[in-house]
Write a protein that holds these residues in place. Structure first.
Motif, short mmCIF file in Angstrom:
data_model
loop_
_atom_site.label_atom_id
_atom_site.label_comp_id
_atom_site.label_asym_id
_atom_site.label_seq_id
_atom_site.Cartn_x
_atom_site.Cartn_y
_atom_site.Cartn_z
N LEU A 157 31.49 77.49 29.89
CA LEU A 157 32.78 78.16 29.93
C LEU A 157 33.91 77.22 30.30
CD1 LEU A 157 31.84 81.55 31.59
CD2 LEU A 157 32.48 81.15 29.22
N GLU A 158 33.61 76.24 31.13
CA GLU A 158 34.66 75.35 31.61
C GLU A 158 34.97 74.21 30.63
OE1 GLU A 158 35.89 73.18 35.79
OE2 GLU A 158 33.90 74.05 35.56
N PHE A 159 33.97 73.65 29.99
CA PHE A 159 34.17 72.43 29.21
C PHE A 159 33.78 72.55 27.74
CE2 PHE A 159 33.08 70.87 33.54
CZ PHE A 159 34.32 70.37 33.84
N PHE A 160 33.59 73.75 27.22
CA PHE A 160 32.99 73.88 25.91
C PHE A 160 33.85 73.31 24.78
CE2 PHE A 160 31.85 76.04 21.98
CZ PHE A 160 30.53 75.66 21.92
N LYS A 161 33.25 72.37 24.07
CA LYS A 161 33.76 71.82 22.81
C LYS A 161 32.53 71.37 22.03
CE LYS A 161 38.17 69.89 24.22
NZ LYS A 161 38.94 68.66 24.36
N PHE A 162 32.51 71.63 20.75
CA PHE A 162 31.35 71.21 19.97
C PHE A 162 31.19 69.69 19.95
CE2 PHE A 162 31.58 75.43 17.90
CZ PHE A 162 30.28 75.83 18.18
N SER A 163 32.28 68.98 20.07
CA SER A 163 32.19 67.52 20.05
C SER A 163 31.57 66.95 21.33
CB SER A 163 33.58 66.91 19.85
OG SER A 163 34.43 67.25 20.92
N ARG A 164 31.53 67.74 22.40
CA ARG A 164 30.99 67.26 23.69
C ARG A 164 29.68 67.96 24.06
NH1 ARG A 164 35.01 68.04 28.23
NH2 ARG A 164 33.49 66.76 29.27
N ILE A 165 28.97 68.52 23.10
CA ILE A 165 27.80 69.34 23.41
C ILE A 165 26.71 68.56 24.14
CG2 ILE A 165 26.59 69.05 21.21
CD1 ILE A 165 26.71 72.45 22.26
N PHE A 166 26.44 67.32 23.76
CA PHE A 166 25.39 66.55 24.44
C PHE A 166 25.83 66.13 25.84
CE2 PHE A 166 24.33 65.88 19.92
CZ PHE A 166 23.09 66.51 19.95
N GLU A 167 27.10 65.83 26.01
CA GLU A 167 27.63 65.50 27.33
C GLU A 167 27.55 66.72 28.26
OE1 GLU A 167 31.86 64.16 29.33
OE2 GLU A 167 31.57 63.94 27.17
N ILE A 168 27.85 67.89 27.72
CA ILE A 168 27.78 69.12 28.52
C ILE A 168 26.33 69.40 28.91
CG2 ILE A 168 28.10 71.62 28.44
CD1 ILE A 168 30.56 71.07 26.66
N LEU A 169 25.39 69.25 27.98
CA LEU A 169 23.98 69.49 28.29
C LEU A 169 23.47 68.50 29.35
CD1 LEU A 169 22.55 70.28 24.76
CD2 LEU A 169 22.92 71.87 26.64
N LEU A 170 23.91 67.26 29.27
CA LEU A 170 23.53 66.28 30.29
C LEU A 170 24.12 66.68 31.65
CD1 LEU A 170 22.14 63.58 30.92
CD2 LEU A 170 24.32 62.47 30.43
N ASP A 171 25.38 67.12 31.66
CA ASP A 171 26.00 67.59 32.91
C ASP A 171 25.24 68.77 33.49
OD1 ASP A 171 27.91 65.65 32.72
OD2 ASP A 171 29.54 66.99 32.14
N ILE A 172 24.82 69.69 32.63
CA ILE A 172 24.06 70.86 33.09
C ILE A 172 22.75 70.42 33.72
CG2 ILE A 172 22.80 72.91 32.33
CD1 ILE A 172 25.01 73.26 30.19
N LEU A 173 22.04 69.52 33.08
CA LEU A 173 20.75 69.05 33.61
C LEU A 173 20.91 68.32 34.94
CD1 LEU A 173 18.99 67.81 30.36
CD2 LEU A 173 18.44 69.83 31.73
N ILE A 174 21.88 67.44 35.02
CA ILE A 174 22.06 66.66 36.25
C ILE A 174 22.55 67.55 37.40
CG2 ILE A 174 23.38 64.80 37.34
CD1 ILE A 174 23.25 63.34 34.64
N SER A 175 23.55 68.39 37.14
CA SER A 175 24.06 69.25 38.22
C SER A 175 23.03 70.29 38.62
CB SER A 175 25.38 69.90 37.81
OG SER A 175 25.20 70.73 36.69
#
Length: 168
Positions: free
Chosen positions: A129-147
């Motif tokens: 919800l905070e950072f969603f962009k299709f261009s950043r999907i892998f970065e968001i998934l990495l952030d989710i896993l690490i956090s």
């Protein structure tokens, strides 16, 4: 064991809000990741209590985080969703099909899987919800896993310190 009333729940919410806002939000691991502890209220809330109070209290704790972080309801939404789907997450992560739920009857692996699934679900909602962009999907998934991993460690420490598995 402390008898839980609406007043003790509100005190616990105030404690978790203060801990999250004034202590944990000042911790930056790897330069950008902050541990999240306030969902423990939702995860470890007794299953037999009033569900409407539970959803309302979950909204209050999420809204409290949003008020201090300026995130416009993202944490409130994620926390209420976690509260709403908590029973499903509990049943699927622990293979429990009975009507009686107790954390003390779980094996440690089931308990840890429940915590990990819950925090992953919460962080997934917050990050998307905070950072969603299709261009950043892998970065968001990495952030989710690490956090989620960092928060998992802090929540397990919280559970060990307050002996959640034995009390709830």
């Amino acid at each position: 064991m402390i008898s839980r009333t609406i007043y003790t729940d509100l005190l616990l919410i105030a404690f978790l809000l203060a801990l999250q806002i004034f202590v944990l939000n000042r911790i930056r691991l790897f330069g950008e990741y902050t541990p999240v502890l306030y969902p423990v209220f939702v995860m470890f809330y007794p299953f037999f209590r009033n569900k409407f109070h539970f959803l309302g209290l979950s909204f209050i704790i999420g809204l409290g985080i949003d008020a201090f972080l300026g995130t416009w309801g993202i944490n409130a939404f994620a926390t209420v969703c976690l509260a709403y789907f908590r029973l499903i997450i509990f049943r699927t992560s622990t293979d429990t099909s009975t009507d009686f739920f107790s954390f003390s009857s779980l094996q440690w692996t089931q308990f840890l899987i429940f915590i990990l699934a819950s925090i992953f679900f919460h962080q997934f909602l917050v990050q998307f919800l905070e950072f969603f962009k299709f261009s950043r999907i892998f970065e968001i998934l990495l952030d989710i896993l690490i956090s989620s991993g960092i928060s998992f460690i802090f929540i397990v420490l919280y559970a060990l310190i307050f002996k959640i598995k034995q009390k709830v």
